[in-house]
Scaffold this motif. Structure first.
Motif, PDB file in Angstrom:
ATOM      1  N   HIS A 145       2.783   4.550  -4.711  1.00  0.00           N
ATOM      2  CA  HIS A 145       1.838   3.852  -5.567  1.00  0.00           C
ATOM      3  C   HIS A 145       2.392   3.925  -6.987  1.00  0.00           C
ATOM      4  O   HIS A 145       3.415   4.567  -7.227  1.00  0.00           O
ATOM      5  CB  HIS A 145       0.464   4.522  -5.522  1.00  0.00           C
ATOM      6  N   CYS A 180      -3.220   0.238  -9.673  1.00  0.00           N
ATOM      7  CA  CYS A 180      -2.036   0.580  -8.890  1.00  0.00           C
ATOM      8  C   CYS A 180      -1.104  -0.613  -9.050  1.00  0.00           C
ATOM      9  O   CYS A 180      -1.512  -1.752  -8.838  1.00  0.00           O
ATOM     10  CB  CYS A 180      -2.378   0.789  -7.420  1.00  0.00           C
ATOM     11  N   GLU A 182       2.090  -0.889  -7.626  1.00  0.00           N
ATOM     12  CA  GLU A 182       3.181  -0.935  -6.647  1.00  0.00           C
ATOM     13  C   GLU A 182       2.506  -1.362  -5.354  1.00  0.00           C
ATOM     14  O   GLU A 182       1.565  -0.696  -4.908  1.00  0.00           O
ATOM     15  CB  GLU A 182       3.792   0.465  -6.500  1.00  0.00           C
ATOM     16  N   TYR A 183       3.006  -2.450  -4.753  1.00  0.00           N
ATOM     17  CA  TYR A 183       2.340  -2.955  -3.554  1.00  0.00           C
ATOM     18  C   TYR A 183       2.319  -1.868  -2.473  1.00  0.00           C
ATOM     19  O   TYR A 183       3.358  -1.356  -2.075  1.00  0.00           O
ATOM     20  CB  TYR A 183       3.028  -4.217  -3.031  1.00  0.00           C
ATOM     21  N   CYS A 184       1.096  -1.515  -2.020  1.00  0.00           N
ATOM     22  CA  CYS A 184       0.975  -0.362  -1.136  1.00  0.00           C
ATOM     23  C   CYS A 184       0.138  -0.670   0.097  1.00  0.00           C
ATOM     24  O   CYS A 184      -0.399   0.226   0.721  1.00  0.00           O
ATOM     25  CB  CYS A 184       0.384   0.817  -1.915  1.00  0.00           C
ATOM     26  N   HIS A 188      -4.124  -2.939  -1.736  1.00  0.00           N
ATOM     27  CA  HIS A 188      -3.433  -2.602  -2.986  1.00  0.00           C
ATOM     28  C   HIS A 188      -4.175  -3.150  -4.208  1.00  0.00           C
ATOM     29  O   HIS A 188      -4.380  -2.444  -5.197  1.00  0.00           O
ATOM     30  CB  HIS A 188      -2.005  -3.147  -2.949  1.00  0.00           C
ATOM     31  N   MET A 191      -7.020  -1.110  -5.410  1.00  0.00           N
ATOM     32  CA  MET A 191      -6.775   0.291  -5.778  1.00  0.00           C
ATOM     33  C   MET A 191      -6.812   0.396  -7.302  1.00  0.00           C
ATOM     34  O   MET A 191      -5.796   0.617  -7.959  1.00  0.00           O
ATOM     35  CB  MET A 191      -5.419   0.740  -5.231  1.00  0.00           C
TER      36      MET A 191
HETATM   37 CU1  CUA Z   1      -1.534   1.879  -4.343  1.00  0.00          CU
HETATM   38 CU2  CUA Z   1      -0.732  -0.321  -4.730  1.00  0.00          CU
END
Ligand code: CUA
Length: 332
Positions: A145, A180, A182-184, A188, A191
């Motif tokens: 993340h 967040c 960062e693609y998670c 995502h 987040m």
């Molecule tokens: Cu955690 Cu995107």
């Protein structure tokens, strides 16, 4: 919000914001200067040197040393200036001041879990005091993340298996976006959370309220501070069996260890920071202290990231045993 004509700027609320913005605007102005300058020169040359009947063939122009030195030296100086300026901002962002207060952050799909040292924990909210440097020690339970607070101009990856840190000092009270970045996975984009900057007294009151709603990291543990939780875990997992101060001890003493340096088997010397402590709990054979046998079992899978953070917090509270000049890194 500051609308510049091309970009929408988030409000700025940290000691970094001014520096980062100044650098950003400089880069923006520099790019604009050269883009316009080069385009204008191209257009001017097209008109001035266009093909005409009187001048059918281009003149043969020899090189010019002066020109070549100029167009090498000036861009070099500009590039080095950009490097020096941005590196100084970057280094400053990487080095929390010694008096920074620490807060733990654990990212997981798809939430931010925040643990204050005084015991209060929260989810997708981060309460911080105004005008105090705050150091975030961050890790992830699953995937990568990235912790992003635009108003503070900070962004740092939150990576499973290691501690990353970032820091900031808030300069304005208020509520700011936390993303967040960062693609998670599926959620995502959800987040997200809030950073609430409070006056110092209000922050102390907020901490003292404790975990009123039984959610979050501390739900089952009420308002135990990470250090108190760590002490309980230390006993529960039998760490004292080897790390006790007395004859027959088989593990290194832990009091006074954080912040010192450790000599390893093989002669390397490492800083005993949170990262090293974390590694030594989860992968104790990776870097064994000189003079000790690699006897310690791994605790990977037996303790959560929050447990590890609590153990690290507890170890930081241990004082060196009386009589010891520093912590003892060599075997008894
Ligand atoms: Cu955690 Cu995107």
């Amino acid at each position: 919000m500051l609308f510049t004509g091309f970009f929408i700027f988030p409000k700025s609320a940290s000691t970094f914001a001014g520096e980062v913005d100044a650098f950003y605007f400089f880069m923006w102005a520099l790019t604009l200067f050269f883009a316009i300058g080069i385009a204008a020169t191209v257009i001017a040359f097209i008109i001035r040197y266009r093909r005409s009947d009187e001048n059918p063939a281009g003149a043969d122009i020899e090189g010019s040393l002066q020109l070549e030195i100029m167009w090498t030296a000036i861009p070099f100086a500009i590039a080095m200036g950009i490097f020096a300026w941005s590196a100084s901002i970057f280094v400053n962002m990487q080095r929390p001041p010694d008096n920074a207060m620490e807060i733990f952050v654990v990212g997981k799909q798809w939430m931010w879990k925040i643990q204050h040292m005084e015991g209060r924990s929260e989810i997708n909210q981060l309460h911080v005091p105004l005008g105090k440097p705050v150091k975030l020690t961050m890790t992830s339970e699953d995937v990568i993340h990235s912790f992003y607070v635009p108003a503070f101009r900070i962004k740092a990856d939150v990576v499973p298996g290691r501690y990353n840190t970032t820091w900031f000092e808030a300069t304005k009270t208020g509520t700011y976006h936390l993303f967040c970045t960062e693609y998670c996975g599926t959620n995502h984009s959800r987040m997200i959370g809030q950073v609430v900057v409070m006056e110092q007294a209000a922050y102390q009151d907020w901490l003292a309220e404790g975990n009123t709603n039984a959610t979050g990291i501390g739900a089952s543990l009420a308002n135990l501070s990470p250090a108190a939780r760590g002490e309980a875990l230390f006993t529960e997992h039998g760490c004292k069996t080897c790390h006790f101060d007395g004859p027959g001890r088989v593990g290194p003493l832990l009091g006074g260890l954080p912040g010192s340096t450790v000599k390893l088997e093989g002669g390397d010397v490492v800083a005993a920071d949170s990262r090293y402590l974390r590694e030594s709990i989860l992968n104790p054979r990776a870097r064994v202290v000189e003079g000790y046998e690699p006897l310690m079992p791994t605790f990977a899978g037996r303790v959560s990231e929050e447990d590890v953070m609590s153990l690290v917090a507890y170890i930081k509270t241990l004082s060196p045993p009386p009589g010891a000049e520093a912590h003892t890194t060599t075997a008894p």
